[in-house]
Scaffold this motif. Structure first.
Motif, PDB file in Angstrom:
ATOM      1  N   SER A 144       0.830  -1.217   0.000  1.00  0.00           N
ATOM      2  CA  SER A 144       0.000   0.000   0.000  1.00  0.00           C
ATOM      3  C   SER A 144       0.865   1.269   0.000  1.00  0.00           C
ATOM      4  CB  SER A 144      -0.969   0.024   1.179  1.00  0.00           C
ATOM      5  OG  SER A 144      -1.879  -1.047   1.076  1.00  0.00           O
ATOM      6  N   ILE A 145       1.703   1.432   1.041  1.00  0.00           N
ATOM      7  CA  ILE A 145       2.521   2.640   1.092  1.00  0.00           C
ATOM      8  C   ILE A 145       3.656   2.580   0.074  1.00  0.00           C
ATOM      9  CG2 ILE A 145       1.988   3.198   3.490  1.00  0.00           C
ATOM     10  CD1 ILE A 145       4.620   1.871   4.276  1.00  0.00           C
ATOM     11  N   LEU A 146       4.052   1.386  -0.352  1.00  0.00           N
ATOM     12  CA  LEU A 146       5.045   1.229  -1.399  1.00  0.00           C
ATOM     13  C   LEU A 146       4.875  -0.130  -2.049  1.00  0.00           C
ATOM     14  CD1 LEU A 146       7.642  -0.812  -0.594  1.00  0.00           C
ATOM     15  CD2 LEU A 146       8.126   1.046   0.970  1.00  0.00           C
ATOM     16  N   ILE A 147       5.392  -0.231  -3.265  1.00  0.00           N
ATOM     17  CA  ILE A 147       5.385  -1.485  -4.003  1.00  0.00           C
ATOM     18  C   ILE A 147       6.824  -1.870  -4.285  1.00  0.00           C
ATOM     19  CG2 ILE A 147       4.698  -2.638  -6.146  1.00  0.00           C
ATOM     20  CD1 ILE A 147       2.323  -0.711  -6.276  1.00  0.00           C
ATOM     21  N   LEU A 148       7.261  -2.990  -3.732  1.00  0.00           N
ATOM     22  CA  LEU A 148       8.603  -3.495  -3.979  1.00  0.00           C
ATOM     23  C   LEU A 148       8.532  -4.461  -5.157  1.00  0.00           C
ATOM     24  CD1 LEU A 148      11.590  -3.750  -3.163  1.00  0.00           C
ATOM     25  CD2 LEU A 148      10.912  -5.597  -1.618  1.00  0.00           C
ATOM     26  N   ARG A 149       9.339  -4.181  -6.171  1.00  0.00           N
ATOM     27  CA  ARG A 149       9.264  -4.956  -7.416  1.00  0.00           C
ATOM     28  C   ARG A 149      10.581  -5.684  -7.674  1.00  0.00           C
ATOM     29  NH1 ARG A 149      10.337  -2.979 -12.699  1.00  0.00           N
ATOM     30  NH2 ARG A 149      10.151  -0.845 -11.901  1.00  0.00           N
ATOM     31  N   LEU A 150      10.476  -6.978  -7.997  1.00  0.00           N
ATOM     32  CA  LEU A 150      11.621  -7.778  -8.387  1.00  0.00           C
ATOM     33  C   LEU A 150      11.303  -8.407  -9.739  1.00  0.00           C
ATOM     34  CD1 LEU A 150      11.095  -8.305  -5.064  1.00  0.00           C
ATOM     35  CD2 LEU A 150      13.333  -9.362  -5.329  1.00  0.00           C
ATOM     36  N   ASP A 151      12.034  -8.007 -10.772  1.00  0.00           N
ATOM     37  CA  ASP A 151      11.814  -8.511 -12.120  1.00  0.00           C
ATOM     38  C   ASP A 151      13.067  -9.251 -12.583  1.00  0.00           C
ATOM     39  OD1 ASP A 151       9.272  -7.497 -12.352  1.00  0.00           O
ATOM     40  OD2 ASP A 151       9.917  -5.615 -13.247  1.00  0.00           O
ATOM     41  N   LEU A 152      12.906 -10.503 -12.988  1.00  0.00           N
ATOM     42  CA  LEU A 152      14.006 -11.300 -13.513  1.00  0.00           C
ATOM     43  C   LEU A 152      13.797 -11.445 -15.017  1.00  0.00           C
ATOM     44  CD1 LEU A 152      16.540 -12.965 -12.746  1.00  0.00           C
ATOM     45  CD2 LEU A 152      15.044 -14.971 -12.632  1.00  0.00           C
ATOM     46  N   ALA A 153      14.752 -10.928 -15.794  1.00  0.00           N
ATOM     47  CA  ALA A 153      14.586 -10.895 -17.250  1.00  0.00           C
ATOM     48  C   ALA A 153      15.793 -11.500 -17.947  1.00  0.00           C
ATOM     49  CB  ALA A 153      14.381  -9.450 -17.715  1.00  0.00           C
ATOM     50  N   MET A 154      15.576 -11.953 -19.187  1.00  0.00           N
ATOM     51  CA  MET A 154      16.685 -12.446 -20.004  1.00  0.00           C
ATOM     52  C   MET A 154      16.473 -11.979 -21.440  1.00  0.00           C
ATOM     53  SD  MET A 154      15.781 -16.471 -20.524  1.00  0.00           S
ATOM     54  CE  MET A 154      14.294 -17.017 -21.375  1.00  0.00           C
TER      55      MET A 154
ATOM     56  N   ILE B 219      11.222   0.237  -6.932  1.00  0.00           N
ATOM     57  CA  ILE B 219      10.035   0.643  -6.195  1.00  0.00           C
ATOM     58  C   ILE B 219       8.972   1.086  -7.199  1.00  0.00           C
ATOM     59  CG2 ILE B 219       9.076   2.227  -4.484  1.00  0.00           C
ATOM     60  CD1 ILE B 219      11.077   0.264  -3.309  1.00  0.00           C
ATOM     61  N   GLY B 220       7.775   0.542  -7.087  1.00  0.00           N
ATOM     62  CA  GLY B 220       6.679   0.933  -7.968  1.00  0.00           C
ATOM     63  C   GLY B 220       6.668   0.135  -9.260  1.00  0.00           C
ATOM     64  N   TYR B 221       5.576   0.260  -9.989  1.00  0.00           N
ATOM     65  CA  TYR B 221       5.448  -0.429 -11.266  1.00  0.00           C
ATOM     66  C   TYR B 221       6.264   0.291 -12.333  1.00  0.00           C
ATOM     67  CZ  TYR B 221       1.705  -3.348  -9.437  1.00  0.00           C
ATOM     68  OH  TYR B 221       0.986  -4.253  -8.717  1.00  0.00           O
ATOM     69  N   PRO B 222       6.717  -0.433 -13.391  1.00  0.00           N
ATOM     70  CA  PRO B 222       7.523   0.219 -14.426  1.00  0.00           C
ATOM     71  C   PRO B 222       6.711   1.171 -15.293  1.00  0.00           C
ATOM     72  CG  PRO B 222       7.052  -2.053 -15.038  1.00  0.00           C
ATOM     73  CD  PRO B 222       6.553  -1.877 -13.637  1.00  0.00           C
ATOM     74  N   PHE B 223       5.394   0.932 -15.380  1.00  0.00           N
ATOM     75  CA  PHE B 223       4.505   1.807 -16.142  1.00  0.00           C
ATOM     76  C   PHE B 223       3.066   1.486 -15.788  1.00  0.00           C
ATOM     77  CE2 PHE B 223       5.709  -1.860 -18.686  1.00  0.00           C
ATOM     78  CZ  PHE B 223       4.502  -2.383 -19.082  1.00  0.00           C
TER      79      PHE B 223
END
Length: 783
Positions: free
Chosen positions: A733-743, A779-783
């Protein structure tokens, strides 16, 4: 090829067997006589109803049926299986409890379905849509301990509106209703629809509220349907006031006094909502342009209320002005709570007083922020920010913000002469809640327009390379037409970059890479910038849209006046510094679609181009485009991709210095499928594509192209980078922690014809994982 085909066949066979086993395994948990409810279907028997209308009616009816069956995913019901397969937990916590009662779903049985109730829903809904002779029945189909209910509807003919009659009389309120009938939602030839009737009553209420009938209510309007006056399944709609409409609802009110309490504290309320003193003897304040302000300490200038409030003494009450005034008071940003009340002061002449009760926010705040970070180039660092905010700087809701900050990034385990980075700076911004200009700017928007003034300075030192002193200033306006449309115009946006202490080490680097030299050249950038934002993302609908366009024009008038032409050797300067001249445009388009409460699709497309001319041969480094990183193409590290098919790896490996890759043209496309697993836990599957390019090739002193493949050409589609991955998002709610694993799936600097990287994927190889699996933490969504 034959081996691959065999593998695929085995895979699909195994998948099919797994699906069948999981599907059957859910029914084995049922007790004797129980049937798993798999859903309902509505069949419509009507040969005259068009196919489109039949499908719309069918979808609406099925949506209203209850209960809903257990959720499924590609024919499987994993949540139901989790509930069935998990033993009863001993405690109301732990993994077992979570699996059974949080993630899992209790089975929905045929016995839970009230088929008679659903049949009534189908008939009632059909009648509300004009099918007055609707009849329904149902049947239950069961097999293998599963049951489905089939509802059959014979709607009959849909009744259409023959004509609409607004009953007339001589009253003032009826005259206003007659004035509204031209835009009625009830149209002859349209089907009878209860939802449209409700909307029509609300429309009339809104119109009367704008004409001073403050106490009117939609329930005071009755819409009757008479099917006896017409034939061929038609009805006449009769719109009139109810006979028992209260007298107060038919009276038109005007504003007597406007009273503002700008220092009200909700804790002071004792009797009633506000505990406002209503007698003039107890109102200790002063009058300003027919507004009475109760502000003994004069914390606020009365002029700000005169601008925000749209009611004047003697005005007829208007709902639009009512809401507009409240919204503008809120958008001043200085009040935490904004309340409003109308009190009848003269019932004989239909007058009331408008009271505005405002609770101020804390006018000053001091915030200290500290953060730590690491990046893919083995840098670790920290940043400290001290921010001071004053929300009523000149007693007119002017917001003044000042901040100082310091930061450092050092290479972990790097050599003694590692390129460590130190930054420090200060910023000051004054936001004035009006347009400060020699011309008059009148806005009827619910949002207060603002004049923004900003000053800033930053010191940046790359210890073994160079030092940059950056000064910036801007003056401009920001205003919103409505909740969807926003404009920002900076009449002047100035940046002056003064380099110092450029080391021989860096000089040696830019001898072969002239674009690096532009980083440490004195730069003067000034000119207007304009951005336009259109967004529907705040609206409660399935499909929403966001667009932001930006135009940046630097040095155009000066270049035109002076006749600057750097290509002909006629470069102009101001105080010995060449000024930049270019035109830049960038477009950011986003589309969001909600499949349901827990799943959605998000996409973004970015296109930008920056063209240097006149006094500039190149775009200033700070105004170029970059890609890669946690908010861009996530399979490539930040600013390491492009331009074009240029391969930056040899340069990066030479001395360990990571160059930021920049370009003049940018194309980027992103797409994400997002789903909620459990409360704060969300997952995503995403794909990113794009790149940057140069408008002109860059040449060194020997005339050689320094970044081959970087120029934009007709081959640009073959130079698009593609990456994909999965993400985990923790929404607190107060923040969104985002972990994205890409290749990476497509690498533009590989040899042409070998750029797709599917055949290189090798999860078992540690060196491949190290070079190709990119973890983005943000932090937060990319878009």
């Amino acid at each position: 090829m034959k081996n691959k085909l065999n593998i695929y066949c085995k895979y699909f066979l195994a998948s099919g067997m797994t699906a069948a086993l999981v599907s059957c395994s859910n029914t084995k948990f049922l007790k004797e006589g129980q049937l798993l409810y798999t859903g309902a279907e509505v069949k419509i028997e009507n040969d005259t109803l068009p196919k489109k209308k039949k499908n719309e009616l069918k979808a609406a009816l099925e949506e209203n049926l209850t209960p809903k069956p257990n959720s499924s995913f590609f024919g499987l019901r994993p949540k139901l299986y989790a509930y069935n397969a998990t033993k009863e937990p001993k405690k109301e916590k732990g993994l077992r409890y979570w699996l059974k009662y949080k993630f899992g779903e209790e089975p929905v049985l045929l016995g839970d379905v009230d088929r008679e109730f659903n049949k009534d829903i189908i008939v009632n809904y059909s009648e509300n849509k004009g099918y007055f002779n609707a009849k329904a029945k149902y049947d239950t189909v069961s097999k293998n301990k599963k049951a489905q209910v089939i509802y059959t509807l014979n709607p009959g003919a849909q009744y259409l509106i023959s004509n609409v009659n607004f009953v007339q009389d001589s009253s003032l309120i009826n005259q206003e209703i007659q004035a509204l009938k031209e835009k009625s939602l009830l149209k002859p030839g349209n089907p009878f629809d209860l939802d449209v009737i409700k909307s029509e009553r609300q429309r009339i209420d809104d119109g009367l509220k704008d004409k001073g009938f403050y106490y009117f209510n939609p329930d005071n309007i009755i819409v009757q349907a008479d099917s006896t006056v017409s034939k061929n399944h038609q009805v006449e709609m009769i719109v009139k006031l109810k006979d028992n409409t209260p007298k107060l609802a038919t009276e038109q009110f005007t504003i007597d006094k406007v009273v503002v309490f700008p220092n009200y504290n909700l804790r002071d309320a004792k009797n009633g909502l506000y505990n406002i003193p209503m007698s003039e003897d107890s109102l200790k304040g002063y009058e300003y342009n027919d507004i009475y302000v109760v502000d003994p300490k004069k914390k606020f200038k009365p002029r700000m209320f005169d601008r925000a409030l749209y009611f004047d003494k003697g005005d007829i009450y208007n709902r639009k002005d009512h809401n507009l005034s409240l919204n503008r008071l809120i958008s001043l940003g200085v009040f935490k709570f904004v309340k409003n009340e109308f009190v009848v002061s003269d019932s004989l002449n239909h007058k009331f007083d408008a009271y505005y009760v405002l609770t101020p926010r804390e006018l000053q705040s001091l915030r200290l922020e500290a953060l730590g970070r690491t990046n893919s180039a083995n840098y670790a660092g920290s940043e400290l920010n001290l921010n001071w905010t004053q929300r009523n700087f000149f007693r007119g809701a002017e917001q003044f913000k000042a901040s100082v900050y310091g930061a450092f990034d050092v290479q972990i385990g790097g050599p003694a002469d590692a390129e460590n980075i130190f930054r420090a700076g200060a910023n000051a911004q004054l936001s004035i809640p009006r347009i400060v200009a020699p011309f008059t700017f009148n806005s009827s928007s619910a949002f207060v327009p603002r004049t923004n003034i900003q000053l800033g300075y930053e010191f940046q030192n790359r210890t073994t390379l160079y030092t940059l002193n950056t000064f910036n200033a801007s003056f401009g306006y920001q205003w919103k037409e409505n909740v969807r449309k926003e404009h920002e115009l900076k009449l002047i946006d100035i940046s002056y970059i003064d380099p110092a202490n450029v080391t021989p080490k860096y000089q040696a680097k830019y001898q072969q890479n002239p674009y690096l030299e532009r980083v440490v050249e004195p730069q003067l950038i000034y000119g207007p910038t304009y951005s336009y934002t259109y967004s529907t993302t705040m609206l409660p609908q399935k499909n929403t849209f966001y667009y932001k366009g930006m135009l940046d024009l630097a040095g155009n008038i000066t270049g035109l006046i002076t006749g600057a032409n750097v290509k002909e050797g006629d470069e102009k300067t101001i105080f010995g510094v060449p000024f930049s001249q270019y035109a830049k445009i960038e477009n950011d388009v986003r589309f969001y679609h909600k499949f349901g409460e827990k799943t959605s699709f998000a996409s973004r497309f970015i296109a930008g181009v920056a063209v240097p001319y006149g006094n500039s041969e190149h775009i200033p480094f700070s105004r170029q485009f970059f890609v890669g990183g946690s908010n861009s193409i996530r399979a490539f590290r930040a600013r390491t991709l492009g331009p074009g098919s240029y391969d930056p790896r040899p340069q990066q490996e030479n001395g360990g210095f990571v160059f930021d890759q920049a370009g003049d043209i940018k194309l980027e496309l992103n797409a994400e499928y997002r789903a909620n697993l459990y409360k704060f836990l969300n997952v995503a599957v995403f794909a990113d594509a794009g790149n940057i390019w140069l408008i002109n090739d860059e040449l060194n002193d020997d005339g050689q192209i320094t970044r081959p493949g970087g120029k934009f050409s007709k081959e640009f589609l073959s130079e698009i980078a593609v990456g994909a991955g999965v993400g985990l998002r923790l929404d607190f709610s107060i923040l969104i922690l985002r972990l994205d694993l890409a290749m990476p799936l497509r690498v533009p600097y590989y040899e042409k014809g070998e750029r797709w990287a599917f055949d290189r994927i090798n999860f078992g190889d540690s060196s491949w994982r190290r070079d190709n699996l990119i973890l983005n933490i943000a932090i937060g969504y990319p878009f």
